[in-house]
Write an enzyme that holds these catalytic residues in place. Structure first.
Site, PDB file in Angstrom:
ATOM      1  N   CYS A 131       0.667  -1.164   0.007  1.00 32.14           N
ATOM      2  CA  CYS A 131       0.186   0.012   0.008  1.00 32.14           C
ATOM      3  C   CYS A 131       0.948   1.159   0.123  1.00 32.14           C
ATOM      4  CB  CYS A 131      -0.936   0.128   1.227  1.00 32.14           C
ATOM      5  SG  CYS A 131      -2.063   1.484   1.194  1.00 32.14           S
ATOM      6  N   CYS A 134      -0.258   4.060   2.376  1.00 28.00           N
ATOM      7  CA  CYS A 134      -0.062   3.670   3.844  1.00 28.00           C
ATOM      8  C   CYS A 134       1.557   4.034   3.923  1.00 28.00           C
ATOM      9  CB  CYS A 134      -0.335   2.479   4.270  1.00 28.00           C
ATOM     10  SG  CYS A 134      -1.949   2.322   4.361  1.00 28.00           S
TER      11      CYS A 134
END
Length: 176
Positions: A131, A134
């Site tokens: 991700c 993130c």
């Protein structure tokens, strides 16, 4: 049990992974709690039962119980957040960026350990699950908190070798 058991279980073709496990965890430059919390969170994220058991066994000897729980919490919360934020990003429609998550994430605010350690573990898990949103968010928070790029880099190295050990050992189990 633990790191040596994992290293011994790796086949000859995974010699680099074996050596890297020893160097990034056996001689970690991070403080022990950061290194072993990252290893445990990453083992859970990588989903290999064998790697989880071995890393957890050694982590239990190196971490206080609250750090073990926080590392598990980092893996759990990032399992949710990485899917959610990666999906919003990959859809590519800016309208999704304005919608609130409405997902409970209270452990991020009160992880039970130093917030820098928890952020580092979340970053390492995010590296495994891929991700980018993130990764960027946690890296910025860590830099702002005063953690250096070398420490962040070491957490990424831990994520990489724990994941490689997981893939290799699971493949060997499936092929046996």
């Amino acid at each position: 049990m633990g790191l040596d058991t994992l290293k011994d279980a790796l086949p000859a073709y995974a010699k680099d992974t074996k050596l890297n496990l020893g160097s990034v965890l056996g001689n970690a430059t991070l403080p022990e709690q950061q290194a072993w919390g990252a290893a445990l969170a990453c083992a859970i994220a990588a989903r290999s039962p064998r790697v989880i058991r071995e890393i957890a066994a050694e982590a239990a000897d190196r971490l206080k119980p609250e750090a073990v729980e926080a590392a598990k919490a980092a893996a759990s919360i990032m399992a949710m957040n990485n899917v959610y934020y990666r999906a919003k990003h990959l859809i590519g429609d800016e309208a999704y960026q304005t919608l609130p998550a409405r997902l409970r994430m209270s452990v991020i605010g009160q992880p039970g350990v130093d917030k820098v350690d928890f952020e580092l573990w979340c970053l390492a898990v995010s590296a495994i699950t891929g991700c980018g949103v993130c990764l960027e968010s946690h890296e910025k928070a860590l830099i702002k908190a005063g953690l250096g790029r070398d420490a962040i880099h070491d957490a990424l190295r831990i994520a990489a070798v724990v994941h490689a050990a997981s893939v290799t050992l699971d493949a060997e189990t499936a092929l046996a």
